[in-house]
Write a protein that holds these residues in place. Structure first.
Motif: not given
Length: 147
Positions: A5-6, A8-12, A15-16, A140, A147
């Motif tokens: 899974l990505n 960053r996309q799954a849980n921005p 990641y922030k 992941t 990516i």
């Protein structure tokens, strides 16, 4: 191979938070090459191929020698690293493999020859950061070029 899974996309928001910590580490004054050597050595230990590839390329772009990258896993066996770098690499290894022996007093003492208390904590934060990234990368299923 496929990425699980990505993250960053799954849980921005997660990641922030990670980026916020990276920004803090950048503000500490830790030399960029040193931080990348920390990242590369911890990533080698943790088997994070994505991070190994990324940080090797970053070091090469900074003008680092191929020999120092290729011999990093054998840093004890070569004179290519300064005493300061050796202290940091040793700390990186012990902090990454924390359950094996903790961080022995003699390792702490070797690091403190080169770094004050604040800088020691900065190093620990940098080591913690890459270990967190490694766990995300491996967890992941990231790999070079994914990516």
């Amino acid at each position: 191979m496929e990425v699980r899974l990505n993250g960053r996309q799954a849980n921005p928001e997660a990641y922030k938070a990670m980026i916020g910590m990276e920004q803090f580490i950048a503000s500490t004054g830790l030399e960029k090459k040193m931080y990348n050597f920390i990242k590369l050595r911890a990533s080698q230990i943790n088997g994070c191929s994505y991070c190994i590839s990324t940080h090797s390329k970053e070091l090469l772009a900074m003008g680092e020698s191929v020999d120092r990258l290729l011999l990093l896993s054998a840093w004890r066996e070569t004179p290519l690293y300064s005493e300061e770098e050796r202290a940091v690499l040793e700390l990186t290894e012990y902090a990454t493999k924390l359950s094996a022996a903790g961080i022995p007093d003699e390792v702490y003492a070797r690091v403190r020859v080169h770094f004050n208390e604040k800088q020691y904590v900065d190093l620990l934060m940098a080591i913690n950061m890459i270990n967190a990234w490694n766990r995300i990368g491996v967890g992941t299923g990231m790999f070079p070029g994914c990516i």
